[in-house]
Design a protein around this motif. Structure first.
Motif, PDB file in Angstrom:
ATOM      1  N   GLN A 156       0.831  -1.204   0.000  1.00  0.00           N
ATOM      2  CA  GLN A 156       0.000   0.000   0.000  1.00  0.00           C
ATOM      3  C   GLN A 156       0.869   1.258   0.000  1.00  0.00           C
ATOM      4  O   GLN A 156       0.580   2.225  -0.732  1.00  0.00           O
ATOM      5  N   LEU A 157       1.915   1.265   0.810  1.00  0.00           N
ATOM      6  CA  LEU A 157       2.784   2.434   0.886  1.00  0.00           C
ATOM      7  C   LEU A 157       3.434   2.712  -0.468  1.00  0.00           C
ATOM      8  O   LEU A 157       3.465   3.861  -0.935  1.00  0.00           O
ATOM      9  N   HIS A 158       3.956   1.667  -1.113  1.00  0.00           N
ATOM     10  CA  HIS A 158       4.601   1.856  -2.423  1.00  0.00           C
ATOM     11  C   HIS A 158       3.597   2.349  -3.453  1.00  0.00           C
ATOM     12  O   HIS A 158       3.912   3.214  -4.286  1.00  0.00           O
ATOM     13  N   THR A 159       2.389   1.814  -3.411  1.00  0.00           N
ATOM     14  CA  THR A 159       1.365   2.236  -4.362  1.00  0.00           C
ATOM     15  C   THR A 159       0.950   3.674  -4.112  1.00  0.00           C
ATOM     16  O   THR A 159       0.756   4.462  -5.052  1.00  0.00           O
ATOM     17  N   LEU A 160       0.799   4.051  -2.852  1.00  0.00           N
ATOM     18  CA  LEU A 160       0.487   5.431  -2.518  1.00  0.00           C
ATOM     19  C   LEU A 160       1.570   6.388  -3.032  1.00  0.00           C
ATOM     20  O   LEU A 160       1.255   7.472  -3.566  1.00  0.00           O
TER      21      LEU A 160
END
Length: 383
Positions: free
Chosen positions: A74-78
């Motif tokens: 999720q962090l990388h996608t954000l």
């Protein structure tokens, strides 16, 4: 530019035990981990996907709440979405509307981690380790990205289930409108999930479970829709069971007139390299084996719990669980644990996150109007 396939097949999948339906692939045909795929199995490059997603109103990032790898994804996608569209809002299933001031103060740099947990009442609202979420929260603060509380508290959820939508004034339910009817396939998946809970209350209990799920789905969809009204890209971090096959939150967004949304999921292939079930999401990211890097699984008492005026109510006890061996029963109320008053379910879940194998947990309970002491013994780790 390729478009994401919005076609979804309605089939039950709540607890996200992903169904892998295609025949096993050969080694040469196995999809590559660390790669994005569209629904149907076609690979797509990250830059192409992020460019397309950044044009949407709402992007939904599914998770299994206790999976560290999911929160890293999720962090990388954000970060990728923020690079393409800096005007971004991050919505969190984890916290109810009452926690919004704490989220605002966190982004403004007015709270440290301990202060945020206290101000947001994290352990009361959410039963999962906050350290799984802090990298995302720090990213939001560093980039001054607004954080949005999507959920509602258990008291309002109970009122809406018990009194009905017309029985709770609109200004007391944050303007959340009555939900769209539950698709039959979603109802079936919820029934399967409810059947896994110990101490269920038959058809009546199932009906209340479905009603509560609708409150949850509609509340999150309403917050997302409102945040997207001013042209901001809103990214929701939400449990997978609320998203798959277009059920739950996507279904409620459609009913609210927000159909420009996409659902993304992280998935792990099985030994046969089979692709995910068609219609599961609009796109998915294929994780490798992250199990060696996951934190140890939290210890469990093996109970289902709820709020009670005198402490934490035990609604069910799993067979062969630590709770069963300690003598806990359905209907007991835990008044204190490890000498600490238990005022809400989050007090117990927060305490459990700090327990380690091989330790003891003293419990003071109330049963049939009388208090008694029990001792929960957590097994030592295997040598």
């Amino acid at each position: 530019m390729p478009r994401l396939d919005r076609t979804r097949r309605l089939a039950p999948c709540f607890a996200i035990a992903l169904a892998w339906l295609a025949p096993p692939a050969t080694a040469d045909e196995c999809p590559a981990t660390g790669q994005w795929y569209l629904d149907g199995g076609d690979p797509i490059s990250p830059d192409t996907l992020m460019t397309e997603l950044a044009e949407r109103q709402v992007v939904l990032l599914g998770e299994q709440h206790d999976r560290l790898a999911h929160h890293r994804w999720q962090l990388h996608t954000l970060a990728g979405l923020h690079a393409h569209r800096p005007r971004l809002v991050i919505g969190l299933e984890m916290l109810p509307r009452e926690a919004q001031p704490a989220l605002d103060a966190w982004v403004a740099g007015e709270l440290d981690e301990a202060g945020f947990l206290e101000a947001s009442r994290w352990h009361e609202a959410w039963g999962f380790d906050p350290t799984l979420y802090f990298p995302i929260l720090h990213f939001a603060r560093m980039q001054r990205i607004p954080l949005l509380a999507l959920n509602v508290g258990p008291a309002l959820r109970r009122r809406l289930v018990d009194e009905g939508w017309n029985g709770v004034p609109e200004n007391q339910r944050f303007g959340i409108t009555p939900p769209a009817a539950v698709p039959e396939a979603y109802r079936e998946s919820l029934a399967e999930e409810y059947g896994r809970h110990p101490g269920g209350d038959g058809d009546h209990g199932l009906a209340r479970f479905v009603d509560a799920q609708q409150v949850w789905d509609r509340a999150m969809a309403t917050a997302l829709a409102e945040a997207a009204e001013n042209g901001t890209l809103v990214v929701g971090l939400i449990g997978q069971g609320h998203l798959t096959h277009g059920h739950g939150v996507p279904h409620q967004l459609d009913d609210l007139g927000v159909d420009d949304h996409r659902t993304l999921l992280p998935v792990t292939p099985d030994d046969g390299c089979r692709p995910p079930e068609p219609g599961l999401a609009d796109a998915y990211y294929l994780l490798g084996d992250e199990s060696p890097h996951e934190p140890p699984e939290a210890l469990r008492l093996g109970v289902s719990i709820g709020a009670h005026p005198e402490g934490v109510a035990i609604h069910g006890v799993g067979p062969d669980s630590v709770a069963a061996e300690a003598g806990l029963r359905e209907g007991d109320v835990i008044v204190r644990a490890a000498g600490r008053p238990m005022a809400a379910p989050g007090d117990l879940t927060g305490l459990m996150q700090r327990m380690v194998p091989g330790t003891l947990l003293p419990l003071e309970i109330r049963r049939d109007g009388r208090e008694r002491e029990l001792l929960a013994r957590f097994p030592a780790p295997s040598p």
